[in-house]
Design a protein around this motif. Sequence first.
Motif, PDB file in Angstrom:
ATOM      1  N   LYS A   1      33.451  95.129 -31.956  1.00 52.98           N
ATOM      2  CA  LYS A   1      32.460  96.185 -32.101  1.00 52.98           C
ATOM      3  C   LYS A   1      32.930  97.434 -31.372  1.00 52.98           C
ATOM      4  CE  LYS A   1      28.084  97.293 -29.964  1.00 52.98           C
ATOM      5  NZ  LYS A   1      27.605  98.074 -31.112  1.00 52.98           N
TER       6      LYS A   1
ATOM      7  N   GLY B   1      29.154 102.771 -32.399  1.00 58.12           N
ATOM      8  CA  GLY B   1      28.758 103.155 -33.756  1.00 58.12           C
ATOM      9  C   GLY B   1      28.979 102.084 -34.817  1.00 58.12           C
ATOM     10  N   SER B   2      29.572 100.948 -34.467  1.00 58.25           N
ATOM     11  CA  SER B   2      29.607  99.828 -35.433  1.00 58.25           C
ATOM     12  C   SER B   2      28.168  99.425 -35.669  1.00 58.25           C
ATOM     13  CB  SER B   2      30.326  98.609 -34.854  1.00 58.25           C
ATOM     14  OG  SER B   2      31.636  98.919 -34.511  1.00 58.25           O
ATOM     15  N   ASN B   3      27.834  98.961 -36.878  1.00 61.58           N
ATOM     16  CA  ASN B   3      26.450  98.522 -37.050  1.00 61.58           C
ATOM     17  C   ASN B   3      26.256  97.299 -37.937  1.00 61.58           C
ATOM     18  OD1 ASN B   3      26.444  99.577 -39.681  1.00 61.58           O
ATOM     19  ND2 ASN B   3      25.692 101.551 -38.997  1.00 61.58           N
ATOM     20  N   CYS B   4      27.332  96.615 -38.296  1.00 57.56           N
ATOM     21  CA  CYS B   4      27.166  95.400 -39.106  1.00 57.56           C
ATOM     22  C   CYS B   4      27.629  94.169 -38.334  1.00 57.56           C
ATOM     23  CB  CYS B   4      27.944  95.506 -40.404  1.00 57.56           C
ATOM     24  SG  CYS B   4      27.422  96.876 -41.441  1.00 57.56           S
ATOM     25  N   GLU B   5      27.798  94.309 -37.025  1.00 57.63           N
ATOM     26  CA  GLU B   5      28.397  93.205 -36.272  1.00 57.63           C
ATOM     27  C   GLU B   5      27.466  92.000 -36.158  1.00 57.63           C
ATOM     28  OE1 GLU B   5      27.689  96.150 -35.075  1.00 57.63           O
ATOM     29  OE2 GLU B   5      26.499  95.992 -33.250  1.00 57.63           O
ATOM     30  N   ILE B   6      26.160  92.226 -36.139  1.00 58.63           N
ATOM     31  CA  ILE B   6      25.243  91.103 -35.911  1.00 58.63           C
ATOM     32  C   ILE B   6      25.182  90.203 -37.135  1.00 58.63           C
ATOM     33  CG2 ILE B   6      22.820  90.487 -35.483  1.00 58.63           C
ATOM     34  CD1 ILE B   6      22.749  92.894 -33.561  1.00 58.63           C
ATOM     35  N   GLU B   7      25.045  90.804 -38.322  1.00 52.35           N
ATOM     36  CA  GLU B   7      24.993  89.967 -39.526  1.00 52.35           C
ATOM     37  C   GLU B   7      26.342  89.323 -39.810  1.00 52.35           C
ATOM     38  OE1 GLU B   7      24.078  93.157 -39.202  1.00 52.35           O
ATOM     39  OE2 GLU B   7      24.393  94.348 -41.010  1.00 52.35           O
TER      40      GLU B   7
ATOM     41  N   PHE C   1      29.653 103.010 -38.549  1.00 50.68           N
ATOM     42  CA  PHE C   1      30.186 104.370 -38.437  1.00 50.68           C
ATOM     43  C   PHE C   1      30.827 104.495 -37.065  1.00 50.68           C
ATOM     44  CE2 PHE C   1      27.006 104.891 -41.668  1.00 50.68           C
ATOM     45  CZ  PHE C   1      27.439 105.938 -42.471  1.00 50.68           C
TER      46      PHE C   1
ATOM     47  N   GLU D   1      28.908  90.240 -46.283  1.00 45.82           N
ATOM     48  CA  GLU D   1      27.879  89.733 -45.370  1.00 45.82           C
ATOM     49  C   GLU D   1      26.469  90.144 -45.798  1.00 45.82           C
ATOM     50  OE1 GLU D   1      29.451  92.428 -44.941  1.00 45.82           O
ATOM     51  OE2 GLU D   1      28.390  93.869 -43.689  1.00 45.82           O
ATOM     52  N   ARG D   2      26.361  90.952 -46.851  1.00 51.82           N
ATOM     53  CA  ARG D   2      25.034  91.346 -47.344  1.00 51.82           C
ATOM     54  C   ARG D   2      24.612  90.541 -48.571  1.00 51.82           C
ATOM     55  NH1 ARG D   2      24.925  97.928 -46.597  1.00 51.82           N
ATOM     56  NH2 ARG D   2      25.668  97.899 -44.448  1.00 51.82           N
TER      57      ARG D   2
ATOM     58  N   ARG E   1      23.793 106.003 -39.929  1.00 56.27           N
ATOM     59  CA  ARG E   1      24.676 105.880 -38.769  1.00 56.27           C
ATOM     60  C   ARG E   1      24.099 104.931 -37.722  1.00 56.27           C
ATOM     61  NH1 ARG E   1      26.626 111.288 -39.923  1.00 56.27           N
ATOM     62  NH2 ARG E   1      28.879 111.161 -40.108  1.00 56.27           N
TER      63      ARG E   1
ATOM     64  N   GLY F   1      22.551 102.343 -38.430  1.00 58.68           N
ATOM     65  CA  GLY F   1      22.593 100.983 -38.967  1.00 58.68           C
ATOM     66  C   GLY F   1      21.213 100.390 -39.162  1.00 58.68           C
TER      67      GLY F   1
ATOM     68  N   ILE G   1      25.060 108.579 -33.084  1.00 60.15           N
ATOM     69  CA  ILE G   1      25.944 107.614 -32.413  1.00 60.15           C
ATOM     70  C   ILE G   1      25.560 107.499 -30.939  1.00 60.15           C
ATOM     71  CG2 ILE G   1      28.353 107.126 -31.798  1.00 60.15           C
ATOM     72  CD1 ILE G   1      27.463 106.652 -34.802  1.00 60.15           C
TER      73      ILE G   1
ATOM     74  N   LYS H   1      22.718 105.194 -30.944  1.00 59.01           N
ATOM     75  CA  LYS H   1      23.140 103.818 -31.236  1.00 59.01           C
ATOM     76  C   LYS H   1      23.701 103.159 -29.974  1.00 59.01           C
ATOM     77  CE  LYS H   1      24.237 100.415 -34.198  1.00 59.01           C
ATOM     78  NZ  LYS H   1      24.523  99.284 -33.338  1.00 59.01           N
TER      79      LYS H   1
ATOM     80  N   GLU I   1      20.481  98.255 -47.134  1.00 61.01           N
ATOM     81  CA  GLU I   1      20.807  96.838 -47.003  1.00 61.01           C
ATOM     82  C   GLU I   1      21.484  96.462 -45.691  1.00 61.01           C
ATOM     83  OE1 GLU I   1      21.832  95.091 -51.168  1.00 61.01           O
ATOM     84  OE2 GLU I   1      22.561  97.143 -51.101  1.00 61.01           O
ATOM     85  N   VAL I   2      21.808  97.462 -44.861  1.00 57.68           N
ATOM     86  CA  VAL I   2      22.464  97.143 -43.583  1.00 57.68           C
ATOM     87  C   VAL I   2      21.557  96.208 -42.775  1.00 57.68           C
ATOM     88  CG1 VAL I   2      21.576  99.243 -42.465  1.00 57.68           C
ATOM     89  CG2 VAL I   2      23.625  98.153 -41.556  1.00 57.68           C
ATOM     90  N   GLN I   3      22.126  95.400 -41.934  1.00 57.44           N
ATOM     91  CA  GLN I   3      21.462  94.330 -41.177  1.00 57.44           C
ATOM     92  C   GLN I   3      21.248  93.089 -42.048  1.00 57.44           C
ATOM     93  OE1 GLN I   3      18.174  95.234 -38.579  1.00 57.44           O
ATOM     94  NE2 GLN I   3      19.014  97.192 -37.940  1.00 57.44           N
ATOM     95  N   SER I   4      21.531  93.204 -43.342  1.00 60.26           N
ATOM     96  CA  SER I   4      21.509  92.044 -44.246  1.00 60.26           C
ATOM     97  C   SER I   4      20.169  91.317 -44.235  1.00 60.26           C
ATOM     98  CB  SER I   4      22.643  91.086 -43.862  1.00 60.26           C
ATOM     99  OG  SER I   4      22.954  90.231 -44.926  1.00 60.26           O
TER     100      SER I   4
ATOM    101  N   ILE J   1      16.970  87.816 -40.093  1.00 56.38           N
ATOM    102  CA  ILE J   1      18.133  87.036 -40.491  1.00 56.38           C
ATOM    103  C   ILE J   1      18.127  85.597 -39.954  1.00 56.38           C
ATOM    104  CG2 ILE J   1      19.653  87.600 -38.557  1.00 56.38           C
ATOM    105  CD1 ILE J   1      21.758  88.368 -40.688  1.00 56.38           C
TER     106      ILE J   1
END
Lengths: 255, 918
Positions: A10, A13-19, A58, A220-221, B347, B349, B432, B435, B605-608, B632
Amino acid sequence: MNKFKSLVIKADGSNCEIETDYILRKVGFSSEIVHLNSLMSEPERILEYSFILFPGGFSYGDYTGSGRIVASIIKHHLMDSLKTFISQGKLILGICNGFQTMVKSGILPNVSGTFKQEVSLIFNDSHQYEDRWVKLQVLGNSIFTKNFDSTIELPVAHGEGKFIYEIDQRLVENIAVLKYIDERNRPTMKYPLNPNGSMLSIAGIADKSGRLMGLMPHPERFIRKEQYYSNSKNEDEPHGIRFFENAYIYIKEEL
Amino acid sequence: MIRAEVLSKSKEFDSLGINMTKEIKRYITHIKDVRTSAVYIFEKEIDKNFIKEILQDEITDEIYFNKESAIKDVFYIDIFAKSGVMDPVAETLLSYLKKSSQDSGSIRTCRRFYIYTDKKISGEELVAFLKNRYYNPLIEEHGTLQLGRNVFSDKFEVKTVSMDFDLNELSKKMTLSLSLKEMERIKDYFYNIKKRKPTDIELETIAQTWSEHCVHKTMKSPYMYKGRKIKNLFKETIVKATEVINHPDAVSVFSDNAGIFKFDEFTNVCFKVETHNHPSALEPYGGAGTGTGGVIRDIIGTGLSAKPIANTDVFCVGEAGSKVEGVIDPEEILKGIVSGVRDYGNRMGIPTVNGAVHFHKDYLGNPLVFCGSIGVMPGRNSFKRVCDNDMIVVIGGKTGRDGIHGATFSSVSLTGDSQELSSGAVQIGNPIEEKKMLDAILEADGLFTAITDCGAGGLSSAVGEMGEHTGAEVFLERVPLKYDGLTYDEIWISESQERMVLSINERNYEALKSIVEKHNTNIAHIGFFRGKNLRIHFKGALVLDIEMSFLHKGVPLTLKKVKPYNNAPEKRVPFKLNIEEAGLKVLSHPDVKSKEWIIRQYDHEVQSQTLIKPLGGETQAGANDSAVISPINGTEKCLVVGCGINPRYGELNPKKMTYSVIDEAVRNILSQGGDLEHTFMLDNFSWGDTSKETTLGGLVESCEACRDYAVKLGIPFISGKDSLNNYFIMKGREIEIPPTLLISAISVTEKNRIKSSYFKPGASFIYILGAETKAELLGSVLFDSYKINKGIMPSIDSSESVKHHKLLSNLNKNDIVASCHDISDGGIFTTLFEMSLGSRVGCAVQVRTKLTSAEFLFSETQSRYVIQVYPERRKEFENICGKNALLIGETNISNSINYKINKSKYTFEIKKLEKVYR
């Protein structure tokens, strides 16, 4: 040593790490999310793992070009350890922003073996961020797409996903793993089926070993069947899960 | 100094240039081409290779150091942020360079546009085109980018303010937005109790705490309405409904930054919707961005912090094509707002999953922007409590001169000059930064005792609120600053974004500090919660000392005498029109037309966790009524999120509008499989000129309707917000916005109940469930399209409506309904079209009715749903619904929608309708 350890790197600004971490655990990995800032001081830590994931998001806001600052951090702090990691036959997957990072740091496709940037992902032709589902053709020799059907569906969500290259076209065809396709399953340049104008309709590539891969769509989505965009088909197995399952099987059998 | 320009190697790599060329050619025909580049200035010499690596894409770009680029002798214009305005690019570079031990000094960035043209082009002509499209004069300038050299002195003096003069004048001069009565109260407090003159920072702090934005004094005032006294409008309507309903799952209502309700055994959910109207009128991109950032911080600052899992957004803008001096064109406002929400939400997420857009001529100078956010938290984190002697800690971004006076500015009216005059009131966000702060706070779970965000009013508001019961003592020189030279009152009321205030026991400080620093963000210990008063020190001087009780309880409320709203007269009048033409007009009406161009720009769809997306079906164009998100971690539960809003009705009759928008929000929730018994609502009032008795009368009527219908439905309000005085002075004439109420609804349901709003394939039956269709078209999309202003508005019989909603809520518990879409804007014609479009499933409808074809197709009678049922469930469905459901037709494999209404037949090809709709 537990060989099923995966590492989600991570950055700010990363934001898909949890899923991403979630689905890794779901398929059997003992997964960890580690901040790049912690790895900068002890890069050799990455060698404890068998599978590295660069997640979507991002990183650093993509303010100077997507993935560029993380690519710079990798080059200055992580490259030696990463080269060792790769030489040990381990796996790396980059999704969306992670793919951009891999390309810009020269990890992918690395046709020349010199870890120099050879291809790029630039602003979509529309110059706009877009979220939609796409149909993809599966090609090539990536271990992540082994035993896939010839087509899959996944969502994309990005502003900078147009794949371009400077190297020989034949070499590029060899590294292509996923291509955007039309209703009749032909690679397409037609918007919005090819959402960004990618050359050769490329949505994902792998290096020649097939163990390092990057893709713009988000596997992952699509890990629960209710996530499918339409109610008209009942998908039995969501297409996204198999990328991670294949990684697990590969590590189980080959490492 | 280093100057670097990054230019793409060839035109094909410059998609911004390509897209700008297409657009600009429509306005300035002799322009042939536009190329764009980015210019950076670094104050000090640093390693050029390093800069090259982070700025240049080797495949597509060239970089030029301290020299002209390859494009020579072409006219260009440089656009860059005004000195002191947040520049996220520079900020990010600075932070990374610092981390890499490269001392670049200050950094400035700029966008360059090269203009290729046959003729000579004047700078003015070009700027006129770029203005509000690519450049906002409020925060940006054009010219030659230079390094700012700001010389500030360290000297300051504590300013006291004499209140011996005209108090109205003083309030105006200091932008306090306080009434004479309030000013007198303050004077009395200082002159008679404290026996001294106030300091400037004291007046500003009180003005901010007492602002409409922070204390909602209009809603909380006593009212005299039709000879009836209402002691506290807010308490006797909105709060009253929630008290009467006494919902077992409502955890925290109207007290925290967001309303909290129970999701399951371990988890609670919170939801908040904010308005961000005035800043968005002047700087749509920054305004909507910081609106989004602000409401996200509300969620982060609820209880002991929640994790944001979804955002919502609702916009009201002027009609396309209207042009007025001093006002940004509605199209550009909308584009700007959408980009602002997009860039912040994406940005961060956080998926943006639900929303609406409405157009009305009276939003021209005063558009509305509603930004919502939903969060999840462990149940144990639902309440905060500041303890005596806790440290006051601020984390996140640094403090600059941004947005001074936002809280007080948001309570004044807008004029054509506002864009030039109010630069301080608008900020640019850096998602950011937020975030990083969010990641740090989530990791620091358990270390702090309370948390709140710095929104309007900045530290003043956050610390003042948190310290209400303990007192607070702050040392302002400890606040991390973006640049030197800020005085104490600027630091205190600055609205720099991306900051939160925490209270924390001293023993946890080091642990918090190491987490925050790992995430590359800032932390500072700026004081203690102690001493009962609010006391502010700056470099050794005491600059503010006020009793908390005066600050929080001192605002005087005045009795408001109001008159009933001038409701539109209603009368059924026959009208004639061509049905085919009407169908096309309704589907191309801006309120009905597909919002796909907006929705696609949001990462939904982010966070799935998004199950039902805003659009779906084989075409990915079928509109769903609401969105469904499911956390999730494998739970079977999920959340349905929807909303209702209708300015066309608001203008005519605020009471009827209120019933309708609550009904619409409920319909949207239930269509997707929601559960009426586990549904919660949020109210957001955006109203006009509160000095007008009828405008305020409409507010009273709307609030009472909220209470009455909510109680009938058993759906409590858990949070809300009002934004008043939304009007615009144009050529000396006041234009008020139509009374606007946004109802956001959220329901806890189960995954196996959810369904989409477009037809599934396969032969099936189509029913209307709910109220009988009446000729209720006044205020409808149809009448708006034809400018018909005589007719009857939709009315709701609340007992009947509740019965219908309960019926669907119960049907949702079984697998009987295949798909469901509510009937709202544009009537059943629109509903059936949208259902058919999703997966291109045709249908045939036959009805016998006393209404004319046009009335039947386009009536907006409330509390109605279109429901698809497969043959095998038909009996069961009809048994349960009885007379409440009317069979109207079947789905089929044709490409068209066929109507037989009494003896008239109409056929519409789906593809043809899609053309005007998408």
